[in-house]
Design a protein around this motif. Structure first.
Motif, PDB file in Angstrom:
ATOM      1  N   GLU A  81      35.023   4.400  29.055  1.00 35.43           N
ATOM      2  CA  GLU A  81      35.946   3.865  30.059  1.00 35.43           C
ATOM      3  C   GLU A  81      36.662   4.957  30.862  1.00 35.43           C
ATOM      4  N   LYS A  85      32.035   5.795  32.986  1.00 40.64           N
ATOM      5  CA  LYS A  85      32.001   4.786  34.060  1.00 40.64           C
ATOM      6  C   LYS A  85      32.604   5.317  35.365  1.00 40.64           C
ATOM      7  N   GLN A  89      30.590   5.631  38.925  1.00 40.67           N
ATOM      8  CA  GLN A  89      31.089   4.963  40.139  1.00 40.67           C
ATOM      9  C   GLN A  89      31.262   5.946  41.300  1.00 40.67           C
ATOM     10  N   PHE A 129      26.939  -2.589  28.471  1.00 37.76           N
ATOM     11  CA  PHE A 129      26.590  -1.328  29.138  1.00 37.76           C
ATOM     12  C   PHE A 129      25.465  -0.630  28.366  1.00 37.76           C
TER      13      PHE A 129
END
Ligand code: T5A
Length: 213
Positions: A81, A85, A89, A129
């Motif tokens: 997290e 990720k 992004q 995920f």
């Protein structure tokens, strides 16, 4: 912006993951992508503290296999997290030294924790995920531990014994057969050939992954 890809390197101790990561990082950078490397357990301040916790030998206190399992997933979700990720992004590619398959192979296969106990933790932490590509570096436990020993003292997990690593390898080999997007590299052959196969695998993947549609 197009999101990045998550490539994971898996294998027993001494499989040669560190060199594989260098080769992969350099191939991806040559194609013009920014690359972030991670390791598990670890990779954030809290996850690194967990890494120390699970690798340490606590002498008077035995680490239960359940605590070991929970700590692996606690470390993983912190990294996922807070680091993985967000990087994906931003369009970066992430190359991970181990991820979820390690827990399923070491805690599932090696420690013999049933899959139906691991699955809820995967649901809570990963929420579906998965890596885009996994390279599994295959080595026999005898050879891998010999290489690891050549580097120094074995840590708590590395001292678990040959049978533990045989079960772990068997689990890995099962995942190679049954799961998509997993490529096996045989590391018990000429080193130049191992490195060439790693590079070819990532070049092939990039040529497919970068075709639109
Ligand atoms: N773990 C981890 C779990 O139990 N569950 C989990 O969910 C997770 C994420 C992590 C430990 O935690 C366990 C697994 C591990 O026991 P770690 O220190 O990160 O601890 O351990 P490893 O990831 O296994 O790291 P190693 O450094 O031991 O393995 P590598 O990276 O595969 O090995 P590498 O590249 O450093 O190579 C080791 C030595 O072998 C030589 C290298 O030069 C080096 O000296 N070597 C070769 N020699 C000859 N021929 C080859 N083909 C060679 N490849 C490498």
């Amino acid at each position: 912006m197009e999101s990045g890809k998550f490539i994971v390197i898996e294998g027993l101790e001494g499989a040669g993951k560190s060199t594989a990561i260098r080769i992969i990082k350099s191939a991806i950078e040559s194609a013009g992508h920014k690359v972030l490397t991670t390791r598990e357990p670890g990779g954030t301040p809290m996850a690194e503290a967990i890494r120390d916790c699970v690798k340490n030998d606590w002498e008077s206190e035995e680490i239960t296999i359940e605590a070991e399992l929970l700590l692996m997933y606690a470390s993983r979700v912190q990294l996922l997290e807070n680091v993985i990720k967000p990087a994906l992004q931003r369009g970066e590619w992430v190359v991970g030294d181990r991820h979820d398959m390690s827990s399923r192979a070491y805690q599932g296969g090696g420690r013999q924790i049933p899959a139906n106990m691991i699955e809820p933790l995967r649901t809570i932490t990963l929420k579906g995920f998965t890596p885009d590509l996994t390279l599994y570096m295959d080595v026999t436990p005898e050879e891998g531990l010999k290489r690891a020993r050549g580097r120094g003292e074995l840590d708590r997990i590395e001292q678990a014994g040959l049978e533990f690593f045989e079960r772990t390898r068997k689990a890995y080999l099962g995942y190679v057969k049954s799961e998509d997007n997993v490529v096996m590299i045989n590391t018990m052959q000429n080193l130049e050939k191992v490195h060439a196969e790693i590079k070819q695998t990532i070049v092939n993947y990039m040529s497919q992954a970068c075709i639109p549609g």
